[in-house]
Design an enzyme around this catalytic site. Sequence first.
Site, PDB file in Angstrom:
ATOM      1  N   ASP A  88      61.511  28.401  18.147  1.00  0.00           N
ATOM      2  CA  ASP A  88      62.646  28.639  17.251  1.00  0.00           C
ATOM      3  C   ASP A  88      62.785  30.133  16.951  1.00  0.00           C
ATOM      4  O   ASP A  88      62.306  30.627  15.931  1.00  0.00           O
ATOM      5  CB  ASP A  88      62.434  27.849  15.956  1.00  0.00           C
ATOM      6  CG  ASP A  88      63.613  27.938  15.012  1.00  0.00           C
ATOM      7  OD1 ASP A  88      64.721  28.249  15.482  1.00  0.00           O
ATOM      8  OD2 ASP A  88      63.423  27.688  13.806  1.00  0.00           O
ATOM      9  N   LEU A  89      63.474  30.853  17.848  1.00  0.00           N
ATOM     10  CA  LEU A  89      63.661  32.297  17.674  1.00  0.00           C
ATOM     11  C   LEU A  89      65.079  32.656  17.256  1.00  0.00           C
ATOM     12  O   LEU A  89      65.371  33.813  16.981  1.00  0.00           O
ATOM     13  CB  LEU A  89      63.299  33.032  18.979  1.00  0.00           C
ATOM     14  CG  LEU A  89      61.856  32.826  19.465  1.00  0.00           C
ATOM     15  CD1 LEU A  89      61.613  33.643  20.727  1.00  0.00           C
ATOM     16  CD2 LEU A  89      60.852  33.187  18.389  1.00  0.00           C
ATOM     17  N   GLN A 119      64.234  25.910   0.152  1.00  0.00           N
ATOM     18  CA  GLN A 119      65.259  25.072   0.760  1.00  0.00           C
ATOM     19  C   GLN A 119      66.259  24.634  -0.311  1.00  0.00           C
ATOM     20  O   GLN A 119      65.910  24.494  -1.480  1.00  0.00           O
ATOM     21  CB  GLN A 119      64.622  23.833   1.405  1.00  0.00           C
ATOM     22  CG  GLN A 119      63.523  24.141   2.406  1.00  0.00           C
ATOM     23  CD  GLN A 119      64.056  24.573   3.765  1.00  0.00           C
ATOM     24  OE1 GLN A 119      65.255  24.739   3.937  1.00  0.00           O
ATOM     25  NE2 GLN A 119      63.168  24.750   4.704  1.00  0.00           N
ATOM     26  N   PRO A 152      76.369  38.466  24.346  1.00  0.00           N
ATOM     27  CA  PRO A 152      76.035  37.461  25.355  1.00  0.00           C
ATOM     28  C   PRO A 152      75.069  37.938  26.439  1.00  0.00           C
ATOM     29  O   PRO A 152      74.154  37.202  26.824  1.00  0.00           O
ATOM     30  CB  PRO A 152      77.403  37.097  25.945  1.00  0.00           C
ATOM     31  CG  PRO A 152      78.347  37.297  24.801  1.00  0.00           C
ATOM     32  CD  PRO A 152      77.831  38.506  24.083  1.00  0.00           C
ATOM     33  N   THR A 175      69.339  25.754   6.068  1.00  0.00           N
ATOM     34  CA  THR A 175      69.207  24.848   4.926  1.00  0.00           C
ATOM     35  C   THR A 175      68.941  25.589   3.620  1.00  0.00           C
ATOM     36  O   THR A 175      68.913  24.980   2.561  1.00  0.00           O
ATOM     37  CB  THR A 175      68.088  23.816   5.168  1.00  0.00           C
ATOM     38  OG1 THR A 175      66.889  24.487   5.570  1.00  0.00           O
ATOM     39  CG2 THR A 175      68.496  22.825   6.244  1.00  0.00           C
ATOM     40  N   LYS A 216      56.716  23.294  16.075  1.00  0.00           N
ATOM     41  CA  LYS A 216      57.692  24.391  16.099  1.00  0.00           C
ATOM     42  C   LYS A 216      56.955  25.721  15.968  1.00  0.00           C
ATOM     43  O   LYS A 216      56.185  25.921  15.037  1.00  0.00           O
ATOM     44  CB  LYS A 216      58.707  24.261  14.966  1.00  0.00           C
ATOM     45  CG  LYS A 216      59.763  25.377  14.971  1.00  0.00           C
ATOM     46  CD  LYS A 216      60.837  25.150  13.920  1.00  0.00           C
ATOM     47  CE  LYS A 216      60.395  25.554  12.530  1.00  0.00           C
ATOM     48  NZ  LYS A 216      60.308  27.044  12.380  1.00  0.00           N
ATOM     49  N   GLY A 225      57.341  21.512   7.546  1.00  0.00           N
ATOM     50  CA  GLY A 225      56.340  22.564   7.529  1.00  0.00           C
ATOM     51  C   GLY A 225      55.329  22.417   6.418  1.00  0.00           C
ATOM     52  O   GLY A 225      54.310  21.738   6.551  1.00  0.00           O
TER      53      GLY A 225
END
Length: 235
Positions: free
Chosen positions: A59-60, A194, A66, A123, A31, A214
């Site tokens: 993962d941005l 987390q 829109p 999370t 990621k 991670g």
Amino acid sequence: MLPIIALDFQTLSETEAFLDQFPVDEPLMVKIGMELFYGEGPKSLASLRRNRQLDIFLDLKLHDIPHTVERAAIQIGRLGVQLTTVHAAGGSAMIEAAKRGLIEGAKQAGVKPAKLLAITQLTSTSQAVLNDELGIEGTVMASVKHLASLAETSGADGVVASALEAPAISEEVADDFLIVTPGIRPQNSAVGDQVRVTTPDQAKSLGSSAIVVGRPITQAADAPAAYQQILQQWR
């Protein structure tokens, strides 16, 4: 799907030094998040894949009107990554726009379109944060289920959510809808920031399609060994 290693490093050189601990021919899925991408840019993806069998989850977490999201997704679609993200809270029109952009960008580049994942609730979001700070009534579980259903009907290929919510999500969506779960911590590992966490084997039993890990890997004294341990627990 292999466990996804979150490469939360500031520089490409740090990232490559970490990956150098692994055999060059070992298939890995990684990621790339905001920290590395904003610092090193799109060319870092090509550099990481040049000599390695890497699948990439970019993962941005797109979240804007829109039109802006669609134009950004076209750029992401050209990169040939396997997964990418938008915030489900942006609504159906935004999710649909992201999907269109990914397909268009992939077509322009002659690559396979990335699968689109919608972020439900991070999370790190607790019940108190959801209700008192974000002003969203109801439970975290109810919010996640609602956003997962919205994501599916809007064309997303899956969601990002805690594994704790995977069983409830599975009841709302098709069997091939992906449930990618961060917040994974091996037994007796530090939780950090987390809140809604599980172990790899718990995530598997709860119905996660893939896990994102991670610090338990990237900060381990022996990263390949830590990865293999998590891989075995996941399998």
